[in-house]
Design a protein around this motif. Structure first.
Motif, PDB file in Angstrom:
ATOM      1  N   LYS A  60      23.480 -69.747 -15.588  1.00 10.61           N
ATOM      2  CA  LYS A  60      24.309 -69.060 -16.570  1.00 10.61           C
ATOM      3  C   LYS A  60      23.425 -68.404 -17.624  1.00 10.61           C
ATOM      4  O   LYS A  60      22.547 -69.056 -18.205  1.00 10.61           O
ATOM      5  N   ARG A 311      38.027 -70.317 -26.450  1.00  6.66           N
ATOM      6  CA  ARG A 311      37.769 -69.418 -25.324  1.00  6.66           C
ATOM      7  C   ARG A 311      38.709 -68.223 -25.415  1.00  6.66           C
ATOM      8  O   ARG A 311      39.609 -68.180 -26.261  1.00  6.66           O
ATOM      9  N   GLU A 313      40.712 -65.232 -22.612  1.00  6.91           N
ATOM     10  CA  GLU A 313      41.062 -64.955 -21.219  1.00  6.91           C
ATOM     11  C   GLU A 313      41.587 -63.537 -21.102  1.00  6.91           C
ATOM     12  O   GLU A 313      42.292 -63.045 -21.982  1.00  6.91           O
ATOM     13  N   LYS A 323      32.931 -55.807 -16.370  1.00  6.78           N
ATOM     14  CA  LYS A 323      32.790 -57.026 -17.162  1.00  6.78           C
ATOM     15  C   LYS A 323      32.540 -56.653 -18.622  1.00  6.78           C
ATOM     16  O   LYS A 323      32.469 -55.487 -18.989  1.00  6.78           O
ATOM     17  N   ASP A 325      30.422 -58.339 -22.409  1.00 10.35           N
ATOM     18  CA  ASP A 325      29.519 -59.326 -23.001  1.00 10.35           C
ATOM     19  C   ASP A 325      30.110 -59.734 -24.349  1.00 10.35           C
ATOM     20  O   ASP A 325      29.638 -59.305 -25.408  1.00 10.35           O
ATOM     21  N   TYR A 343      27.630 -63.529 -21.555  1.00 15.23           N
ATOM     22  CA  TYR A 343      27.381 -62.297 -20.827  1.00 15.23           C
ATOM     23  C   TYR A 343      28.165 -62.240 -19.517  1.00 15.23           C
ATOM     24  O   TYR A 343      28.419 -63.252 -18.862  1.00 15.23           O
ATOM     25  N   LYS A 344      28.561 -60.994 -19.178  1.00 14.13           N
ATOM     26  CA  LYS A 344      29.159 -60.638 -17.887  1.00 14.13           C
ATOM     27  C   LYS A 344      30.352 -61.516 -17.535  1.00 14.13           C
ATOM     28  O   LYS A 344      30.378 -62.221 -16.523  1.00 14.13           O
ATOM     29  N   THR A 345      31.357 -61.480 -18.370  1.00 18.70           N
ATOM     30  CA  THR A 345      32.573 -62.237 -18.118  1.00 18.70           C
ATOM     31  C   THR A 345      33.721 -61.638 -18.909  1.00 18.70           C
ATOM     32  O   THR A 345      33.513 -60.994 -19.942  1.00 18.70           O
ATOM     33  N   ASN A 347      36.337 -63.878 -19.294  1.00 16.65           N
ATOM     34  CA  ASN A 347      36.954 -65.145 -19.707  1.00 16.65           C
ATOM     35  C   ASN A 347      35.897 -66.034 -20.356  1.00 16.65           C
ATOM     36  O   ASN A 347      35.500 -67.065 -19.800  1.00 16.65           O
ATOM     37  N   PRO A 348      35.384 -65.639 -21.514  1.00 13.59           N
ATOM     38  CA  PRO A 348      34.281 -66.387 -22.132  1.00 13.59           C
ATOM     39  C   PRO A 348      34.753 -67.711 -22.738  1.00 13.59           C
ATOM     40  O   PRO A 348      35.907 -67.871 -23.114  1.00 13.59           O
ATOM     41  N   GLU A 349      33.818 -68.644 -22.822  1.00 20.88           N
ATOM     42  CA  GLU A 349      34.027 -69.913 -23.518  1.00 20.88           C
ATOM     43  C   GLU A 349      32.946 -70.050 -24.587  1.00 20.88           C
ATOM     44  O   GLU A 349      31.759 -70.063 -24.270  1.00 20.88           O
TER      45      GLU A 349
END
Length: 660
Positions: A60, A311, A313, A323, A325, A343-345, A347-349
Motif C-alpha cells: 500500500k 473514511r 466512499e 482514481k 489521491d 493514493y489511487k483509490t 474509497n480512502p480510509e
C-alpha cells in the motif's frame, strides 16, 4: 520521547525481501528524511530526469515525494511521519521518472527493514495505547497552536498626512506567521479611534514576532504606506493584559494596543488508537473542566470538539486513471488540520482524530476532501459543513459531500464521528461578543446566478413585510368585520394598558407560538435558496438577470431619493417646505408635552379604524411620504439649477455656433 534524530543514508537495493522474524509492535512511528541522490556512471549519457519517490508498506502506497525536474542528483529534503502496524513489513522505496501524459519510467527500488533500525542505532519511537501519549508533536508545527494572542487596537496618534487635504484614511495590518488581519478604515483623520478586538494564534510556545503596518486607503489607486513596527511576543508575560504604545519607525506616529497572551488547549492530530475521549478517565476530566462550577474561569475556553475522520466512499474520479489521491482538511474558524493522502483509490480510509479548542459554540466545522496533484493545486472533491450545535456525541454518521457553495450534492459520502463538550454559561456569554473573523476568505466574484439568488432572497423578505402590512391594512379597511373588530379591541386594550415590559413579552410570545408551530410540524424549518433561473434556458436566464438589475437599479434610486429628500428638508433646499416642517414639528412637540403619548396613539388608532366606516370611498395615504415627495432629491436640484449664460460670446456668435 520528544527528541528525534533524522538520519540520512544510502538505501541498499534488494531483489526480494527476506522474511526474518521480529518483535511485533502495535503502533510505530518512523520519521524519515529523504535526501538521497541518483547514481550515474561515467559511461552513461546524462539524460535529464524528473525523479520522484514512492514509499510502500504491505503493498500500500503511504507517501509520495515531490518531483525534482531535470535533475540527476535530486535533493528532496522532505520529512514524513508514517504509522507502521507491523515491523516485519519492510518499507519498499521505488524511484520513478515522471513523464507528463505518459506512464512514468521505473528507475530503481530498495527495501528498508524497520526492525533492524534499532540495531544500527537509529531511533524508532514506540507509542502504546496504555501510555496514552499525544501524537500531535510528531506532526507539522505549522498546524498546531498553543495559545491565543488577543489584540485590542485602540487608537493611533499623530500619524503623518498622506492626502492633499493634510489628513489620511488609515487602517492597520497585522501579520503573525501565516495569519493576517486588517482593521477597518477611519476616514480623514490623523488620530484614528479603531476600538477593534481580534484573536491570533500562537504556534510557538515562546511566542513570535507580530508585524504591524499602517496604510492610507486610496480609492481607485494603490494604498499609501504610512509606517510599520514590530512586537516581540516572547517578551510579554502570559495571562496578563499589556497596554502598549508602539512608535512607528522614523517617527511616523504611534499605535496604542492592549495585548493579552492566553494559554489554551492545543489542537491535535492523532490516530484512532490514541483517542482522548475513548478513555473514560480522560473524558471525565474534560467534562469536569467544562462543568458549570468552572463557568467563570478562562471565559474564552468554551469547550472542545473531537472529530474522527474515518473514511469516504464513492468519491469523484479526478485522475485520468479513474482514481483519486484524496486527503481531508478539517477547519474550525481559523484552525486548519490536514490528514495524510491515500493514493489511487475512491474509497480512502484515514482513521484520524482531530481535536479543536472551541471558542464559539456557534462555529461551523468544515470538512473538505481534495485530490492531491503533483504539478497543480489540489482538486476539490466535496465538502460538508456541520454546525457544532448539530453534532450528536459519539454518533457515527455518513455525510453526503456537497459542492463548494454547499447547495448541491457531489459524488461520494464521508463517514465522521464527533463529540462536543462545552460549558453552556461560557457559550451563552460568548454569544453576545463579536464572532471570530476568518483570516483566509475567498475573494467575492461577480456571478449572475448569485445576483439573482440574493435578489430573490431580499424579495422574499420584502414580500413578507408587504404581506404583513397588507394584513394590518385590511383590518383598517374592514374587509372582514369580525377580524377588524377583534383587532380594534386588542389595539384599544393594549394601548390603554401599555407598559414597557410588554415589548419583550410580546417577542417572547412570538417565539413560543412559532415553537409550537414547529413542534406540530405545521411550519417548515428550512427555507429554499435555489434560484428559479437554474431551471430555465439561457435566454430566460439572461432576461431574468436583466429584470433583476433593473429592479435593483430602481430600488437603489428610491432609497437614495428618500435619504436625499430627508437631508434636503433640513438643508433648506426649499424654504417653504422647511418652514412647514418647523410648524408641524412645533405642533407635535407641544402636543406630546401636554398630552400623554398613549392618548395620542389611541386617537390615531381610532381615526385609522373608523376612517373607512366614516368615508367608505376614502383613498389611503401616508402624510409623511406625501410631504417628502415634494422635497427635491439631489438629482432634481441639479436639474432645476439655473445655469449662468456665457458673457464672452455675443448673441450673434451664439446663433452662428448654434444654428438649431
Amino acid at each position: 520521547s520528544n527528541h528525534t534524530e533524522h538520519t540520512q543514508d544510502t538505501l541498499q537495493p534488494h531483489r526480494t525481501p527476506p522474511g526474518h522474524p521480529s518483535n511485533t509492535l502495535a503502533n510505530t512511528y518512523c520519521r524519515m528524511h529523504t535526501s538521497n541522490t541518483l547514481a550515474t556512471t561515467q559511461n552513461t549519457p546524462r539524460t535529464p530526469y524528473d525523479p520522484y519517490v514512492k514509499f510502500k508498506i504491505a503493498g500500500k502506497e503511504v507517501f509520495r515525494s515531490k518531483i525534482i525536474h531535470k535533475n540527476l542528483n535530486p535533493v528532496w529534503d522532505e520529512r514524513v511521519c508514517l504509522i507502521v502496524d507491523n515491523l516485519q513489513e519492510p518499507l519498499y522505496i521505488k524511484v520513478f521518472d515522471y513523464d507528463f501524459g505518459l506512464q512514468d519510467d521505473f528507475m530503481g527500488s530498495a527495501y528498508l527493514y524497520l526492525d533492524s533500525l534499532e540495531l544500527q542505532r537509529y531511533r524508532v519511537f514506540i507509542i502504546t495505547q496504555q501510555q496514552n501519549l499525544r501524537l500531535s508533536d510528531l506532526y507539522r508545527k505549522s498546524q498546531l497552536w498553543r495559545g491565543i494572542v488577543s489584540i485590542r487596537l485602540i487608537e493611533g496618534r499623530n500619524l503623518i498626512p498622506m492626502d492633499q487635504n493634510g489628513l489620511s484614511d488609515p487602517y492597520v495590518k497585522f501579520k503573525l506567521g501565516p495569519q493576517k488581519y486588517k482593521s477597518k478604515t477611519i476616514p480623514k483623520t490623523l488620530n484614528p479611534q479603531w476600538r477593534e478586538q481580534f484573536d491570533l494564534h500562537l504556534y510557538d510556545e515562546e511566542g513570535g514576532i507580530l508585524e504591524i503596518s499602517v496604510w492610507d486607503k486610496d480609492i481607485g489607486m494603490r494604498d499609501d504606506f504610512i509606517g510599520q513596527c514590530q512586537l516581540d511576543l516572547s517578551k510579554l508575560s502570559r495571562e496578563k493584559t499589556h497596554k502598549l504604545e508602539l512608535e512607528l519607525e522614523e517617527d511616523k506616529g504611534m499605535l496604542v494596543l492592549l495585548v493579552t497572551l492566553t494559554a489554551t488547549v492545543t489542537v491535535s492530530i492523532s490516530d484512532l488508537s490514541v483517542n482522548l475521549l475513548d478513555d473514560p478517565h480522560e473524558r471525565q476530566q474534560i467534562i469536569k473542566r467544562y462543568s458549570p462550577l468552572r463557568s467563570f474561569f478562562n471565559l474564552k475556553d468554551v469547550g472542545m470538539v473531537q472529530v474522527k475522520i474515518l473514511r469516504a466512499e464513492g468519491l469523484m474520479a479526478a485522475d485520468v486513471t479513474g482514481k483519486s489521491d484524496p486527503f481531508c482538511i478539517a477547519e474550525l474558524c481559523n484552525d486548519r488540520l490536514q490528514t495524510h493522502t491515500v493514493y489511487k483509490t475512491l474509497n480512502p480510509e484515514w482513521n484520524k482524530v482531530f481535536t479543536f479548542n472551541v471558542k464559539d459554540i456557534h462555529a461551523v466545522l468544515e470538512i473538505t476532501v481534495y485530490d492531491e496533484d503533483r504539478d497543480r493545486s489540489a482538486d476539490f472533491l466535496g465538502k460538508v459543513a456541520i454546525p457544532l450545535l448539530n453534532i450528536r456525541n459519539s454518533e457515527q454518521k455518513a455525510y453526503v459531500l456537497k459542492n463548494k457553495e454547499l447547495t448541491r450534492p457531489t459524488k461520494g459520502v464521508i463517514f465522521l464521528e464527533a463529540d462536543v463538550i462545552f460549558n453552556a454559561v461560557k457559550a451563552s456569554l460568548r454569544t453576545f461578543v463579536p464572532p471570530e473573523q476568518k483570516y483566509i476568505e475567498e475573494e467575492a466574484k461577480v456571478s449572475k446566478q448569485m445576483l439573482q439568488q440574493n435578489f430573490n432572497r431580499v424579495k422574499r423578505c420584502v414580500l413578507f413585510l408587504i404581506n404583513t402590512g397588507s394584513y394590518i391594512n385590511s383590518c383598517f379597511q374592514w374587509e372582514s368585520p369580525r377580524r377588524s373588530l377583534c383587532a380594534f379591541l386588542i389595539f384599544v386594550v393594549v394601548v390603554w394598558n401599555f407598559e414597557i415590559y410588554m415589548v419583550p413579552l410580546s417577542l417572547l410570545l412570538l417565539l413560543t407560538w412559532n415553537y409550537f408551530l414547529l413542534a406540530s410540524g405545521k411550519e417548515p424549518r428550512e427555507g429554499s435558496v435555489v434560484s428559479d433561473s437554474e431551471k430555465k434556458g439561457f435566454l430566460d436566464k439572461f432576461y431574468a438577470v436583466q429584470d433583476v438589475i433593473i429592479t435593483v437599479q430602481n430600488a437603489l434610486d428610491e432609497v437614495a431619493c428618500f435619504g436625499e429628500r430627508v437631508k434636503n428638508t433640513f438643508n433648506w433646499s426649499v424654504p417653504f417646505l422647511s418652514w412647514l416642517a418647523i410648524t408641524v414639528l412645533c405642533a407635535g412637540a407641544t402636543l406630546i408635552y401636554f398630552i400623554p403619548l398613549r392618548f395620542i396613539v389611541l386617537v390615531w388608532g381610532i381615526n385609522k379604524f373608523t376612517k373607512k366606516l366614516r368615508d367608505p370611498y376614502n383613498i389611503e395615504n401616508n402624510e409623511l411620504l406625501d410631504f417628502l415627495s415634494r422635497v427635491p432629491s439631489d438629482i432634481q436640484l441639479v436639474q432645476y439649477k439655473d445655469l449662468k449664460a456665457e458673457t464672452s460670446q455675443s448673441p450673434s456668435k451664439k446663433r452662428r455656433n448654434n444654428p438649431g
